[in-house]
Design a protein around this motif. Structure first.
Motif, PDB file in Angstrom:
ATOM      1  N   MET A 161      16.684  -5.285  47.338  1.00 40.28           N
ATOM      2  CA  MET A 161      17.463  -6.408  47.821  1.00 40.28           C
ATOM      3  C   MET A 161      18.316  -6.962  46.692  1.00 40.28           C
ATOM      4  SD  MET A 161      15.264  -8.794  50.477  1.00 40.28           S
ATOM      5  CE  MET A 161      15.753 -10.287  49.722  1.00 40.28           C
ATOM      6  N   LYS A 162      19.594  -7.112  46.967  1.00 42.58           N
ATOM      7  CA  LYS A 162      20.509  -7.646  45.957  1.00 42.58           C
ATOM      8  C   LYS A 162      20.589  -9.169  45.992  1.00 42.58           C
ATOM      9  CE  LYS A 162      23.725  -4.117  44.794  1.00 42.58           C
ATOM     10  NZ  LYS A 162      25.097  -3.939  44.426  1.00 42.58           N
ATOM     11  N   PHE A 163      20.205  -9.789  47.120  1.00 47.17           N
ATOM     12  CA  PHE A 163      20.306 -11.236  47.268  1.00 47.17           C
ATOM     13  C   PHE A 163      19.416 -11.688  48.409  1.00 47.17           C
ATOM     14  CE2 PHE A 163      23.541  -9.205  49.792  1.00 47.17           C
ATOM     15  CZ  PHE A 163      23.521  -9.873  51.002  1.00 47.17           C
ATOM     16  N   GLU A 164      19.184 -12.992  48.476  1.00 47.77           N
ATOM     17  CA  GLU A 164      18.389 -13.580  49.552  1.00 47.77           C
ATOM     18  C   GLU A 164      19.286 -13.870  50.759  1.00 47.77           C
ATOM     19  OE1 GLU A 164      15.063 -14.056  49.542  1.00 47.77           O
ATOM     20  OE2 GLU A 164      15.045 -13.073  47.582  1.00 47.77           O
ATOM     21  N   LEU A 165      18.765 -13.654  51.940  1.00 50.86           N
ATOM     22  CA  LEU A 165      19.511 -13.920  53.169  1.00 50.86           C
ATOM     23  C   LEU A 165      19.383 -15.367  53.637  1.00 50.86           C
ATOM     24  CD1 LEU A 165      18.567 -10.730  55.203  1.00 50.86           C
ATOM     25  CD2 LEU A 165      20.785 -11.247  54.154  1.00 50.86           C
ATOM     26  N   GLY A 166      18.337 -16.055  53.234  1.00 47.60           N
ATOM     27  CA  GLY A 166      18.072 -17.378  53.782  1.00 47.60           C
ATOM     28  C   GLY A 166      17.664 -17.245  55.242  1.00 47.60           C
ATOM     29  N   LYS A 167      17.910 -18.276  56.013  1.00 48.91           N
ATOM     30  CA  LYS A 167      17.611 -18.245  57.446  1.00 48.91           C
ATOM     31  C   LYS A 167      18.630 -17.336  58.127  1.00 48.91           C
ATOM     32  CE  LYS A 167      17.144 -21.163  61.493  1.00 48.91           C
ATOM     33  NZ  LYS A 167      17.204 -22.527  62.020  1.00 48.91           N
ATOM     34  N   VAL A 168      18.168 -16.387  58.922  1.00 46.84           N
ATOM     35  CA  VAL A 168      19.060 -15.463  59.631  1.00 46.84           C
ATOM     36  C   VAL A 168      19.233 -15.944  61.067  1.00 46.84           C
ATOM     37  CG1 VAL A 168      19.419 -13.092  60.399  1.00 46.84           C
ATOM     38  CG2 VAL A 168      18.359 -13.531  58.181  1.00 46.84           C
TER      39      VAL A 168
END
Length: 88
Positions: free
Chosen positions: A1-8
């Motif tokens: 994973m390159k980054f966090e998605l947060g709430k999808v």
């Protein structure tokens, strides 16, 4: 994973067009690993800069039926939205 998605979240239009939730999972998997989909080389480069500078990220994908979906992650990585381009 390159980054966090947060709430999808997903818009009503995108939800209606997706054939199954596994398509969304596949697209999100590509996206979070830096596969930006059908973007121009310039837009892909902008996303790479956005990763380092904490700017908004965008991915563009098509499903097997040719339906285009965008995925957008907010600059603060609090929320990621799956939507149709016309819903932007």
């Amino acid at each position: 994973m390159k980054f966090e998605l947060g709430k999808v979240v997903m818009t009503v239009g995108a939800n209606a067009k997706l054939e199954c939730t596994s398509v969304a999972e596949i697209l999100l998997g590509r996206y979070v690993n830096g596969d930006w989909g059908n973007l121009s080389d310039d837009d892909k480069q902008e996303n790479e800069i956005a990763l380092r500078q904490n700017y908004r990220l965008l991915g563009s994908y098509e499903d097997a039926n040719g339906v285009k979906f965008w995925i957008i992650t907010e600059a603060d990585r609090s929320c990621t939205t799956i939507l149709l381009p016309e819903e932007y």
